[in-house]
Design a protein around this motif. Structure first.
Motif, mmCIF file in Angstrom:
data_model
loop_
_atom_site.group_PDB
_atom_site.id
_atom_site.type_symbol
_atom_site.label_atom_id
_atom_site.label_comp_id
_atom_site.label_asym_id
_atom_site.label_seq_id
_atom_site.Cartn_x
_atom_site.Cartn_y
_atom_site.Cartn_z
ATOM 1 N N ASP A 47 0.829 -1.203 0.000
ATOM 2 C CA ASP A 47 0.000 0.000 0.000
ATOM 3 C C ASP A 47 0.868 1.260 0.000
ATOM 4 O O ASP A 47 0.588 2.221 -0.722
ATOM 5 C CB ASP A 47 -0.942 0.027 1.203
ATOM 6 N N ALA A 48 1.918 1.255 0.808
ATOM 7 C CA ALA A 48 2.814 2.415 0.874
ATOM 8 C C ALA A 48 3.491 2.652 -0.476
ATOM 9 O O ALA A 48 3.574 3.793 -0.950
ATOM 10 C CB ALA A 48 3.861 2.218 1.970
ATOM 11 N N VAL A 49 3.953 1.587 -1.105
ATOM 12 C CA VAL A 49 4.610 1.710 -2.407
ATOM 13 C C VAL A 49 3.595 2.178 -3.459
ATOM 14 O O VAL A 49 3.903 3.034 -4.290
ATOM 15 C CB VAL A 49 5.286 0.385 -2.816
ATOM 16 N N ALA A 50 2.387 1.645 -3.413
ATOM 17 C CA ALA A 50 1.345 2.063 -4.358
ATOM 18 C C ALA A 50 0.994 3.539 -4.187
ATOM 19 O O ALA A 50 0.612 4.206 -5.155
ATOM 20 C CB ALA A 50 0.095 1.203 -4.179
ATOM 21 N N ASP A 51 1.167 4.050 -2.957
ATOM 22 C CA ASP A 51 0.924 5.470 -2.691
ATOM 23 C C ASP A 51 2.106 6.348 -3.091
ATOM 24 O O ASP A 51 2.094 7.555 -2.849
ATOM 25 C CB ASP A 51 0.631 5.693 -1.204
ATOM 26 N N GLY A 52 3.133 5.726 -3.680
ATOM 27 C CA GLY A 52 4.274 6.489 -4.169
ATOM 28 C C GLY A 52 5.412 6.634 -3.178
ATOM 29 O O GLY A 52 6.374 7.353 -3.430
ATOM 30 N N ARG A 53 5.318 5.956 -2.044
ATOM 31 C CA ARG A 53 6.387 6.044 -1.045
ATOM 32 C C ARG A 53 7.542 5.147 -1.462
ATOM 33 O O ARG A 53 7.355 3.979 -1.756
ATOM 34 C CB ARG A 53 5.886 5.636 0.343
ATOM 35 N N ARG A 54 8.740 5.693 -1.483
ATOM 36 C CA ARG A 54 9.934 4.924 -1.865
ATOM 37 C C ARG A 54 10.961 4.858 -0.742
ATOM 38 O O ARG A 54 11.929 4.132 -0.838
ATOM 39 C CB ARG A 54 10.586 5.527 -3.116
ATOM 40 N N SER A 55 10.752 5.650 0.311
ATOM 41 C CA SER A 55 11.624 5.631 1.483
ATOM 42 C C SER A 55 10.804 5.088 2.637
ATOM 43 O O SER A 55 9.838 5.723 3.065
ATOM 44 C CB SER A 55 12.133 7.036 1.801
ATOM 45 N N LEU A 56 11.192 3.904 3.117
ATOM 46 C CA LEU A 56 10.372 3.192 4.097
ATOM 47 C C LEU A 56 11.206 2.766 5.292
ATOM 48 O O LEU A 56 12.291 2.205 5.143
ATOM 49 C CB LEU A 56 9.748 1.957 3.438
ATOM 50 N N VAL A 57 10.676 3.036 6.489
ATOM 51 C CA VAL A 57 11.257 2.556 7.737
ATOM 52 C C VAL A 57 10.284 1.563 8.337
ATOM 53 O O VAL A 57 9.098 1.856 8.492
ATOM 54 C CB VAL A 57 11.496 3.710 8.739
ATOM 55 N N LEU A 58 10.779 0.373 8.651
ATOM 56 C CA LEU A 58 9.986 -0.616 9.378
ATOM 57 C C LEU A 58 10.507 -0.665 10.804
ATOM 58 O O LEU A 58 11.641 -1.093 11.049
ATOM 59 C CB LEU A 58 10.101 -2.004 8.743
ATOM 60 N N ASP A 59 9.697 -0.206 11.732
ATOM 61 C CA ASP A 59 10.057 -0.228 13.148
ATOM 62 C C ASP A 59 9.602 -1.559 13.727
ATOM 63 O O ASP A 59 8.424 -1.762 13.996
ATOM 64 C CB ASP A 59 9.409 0.940 13.878
ATOM 65 N N LEU A 60 10.545 -2.470 13.894
ATOM 66 C CA LEU A 60 10.243 -3.818 14.365
ATOM 67 C C LEU A 60 10.525 -3.984 15.849
ATOM 68 O O LEU A 60 10.578 -5.105 16.357
ATOM 69 C CB LEU A 60 11.052 -4.840 13.558
#
Length: 149
Positions: free
Chosen positions: A38-51
């Motif tokens: 969903d984030a990529v489909a919204d055009g987001r290319r910089s992603l942080v996954l807080d695990l």
């Protein structure tokens, strides 16, 4: 007790930040996969996954992390993971041999240990917290930059 996976989203400048908590397993990991897509489909290319809130991660969860890395790289984006240190007594919850399924370590330290045991941690750009990740501070570790393969 039923533990599920919770994924909440936010933004930090140009970065989309997904805070993940609970268990990443065969049943729950598709939730994270969908949120990433969903984030990529919204055009987001910089992603942080807080695990840092993840208490358990099996091979399905690791598979989602690797697939996320592949997807973000195919979009010429950047992926950064937030993982507590895997050493004892360094994360919330204090020192040493305390209880809990994580042996007294911070929750997300489990994911750090799993990725390390499988030899795939070096594929990821790992940071101790969101601020360090979005500021681009080098990872506090001997492998500051992930492998490019």
């Amino acid at each position: 007790m039923v533990v599920t996976l919770k994924v909440t989203g936010g933004e930090h400048g140009e970065w989309a930040v997904l805070h993940v908590s609970g268990e990443m397993d065969l049943v729950t990991s598709p939730v994270l996969r969908q949120r990433v897509h969903d984030a990529v489909a919204d055009g987001r290319r910089s992603l942080v996954l807080d695990l840092s809130g993840v208490v358990f991660c099996d091979s399905s969860g690791v598979g989602v992390l690797i697939a996320t890395r592949r997807l973000i790289r195919s979009c010429r984006g950047e992926l950064r993971l937030i993982l507590p240190p895997d050493g004892t007594g360094t994360a919330a919850g204090g020192g040493g041999g305390g209880g809990g399924a994580d042996g007294g370590r911070g929750q997300g330290a489990h994911v750090n240990r799993v990725l390390g045991a499988l030899g795939v941690r070096r594929l990821f750009d790992v940071h101790p917290d969101v601020a360090a990740a979005v500021d681009g501070a080098p990872a506090d570790d001997e492998e500051a930059s992930p492998l490019s393969a």
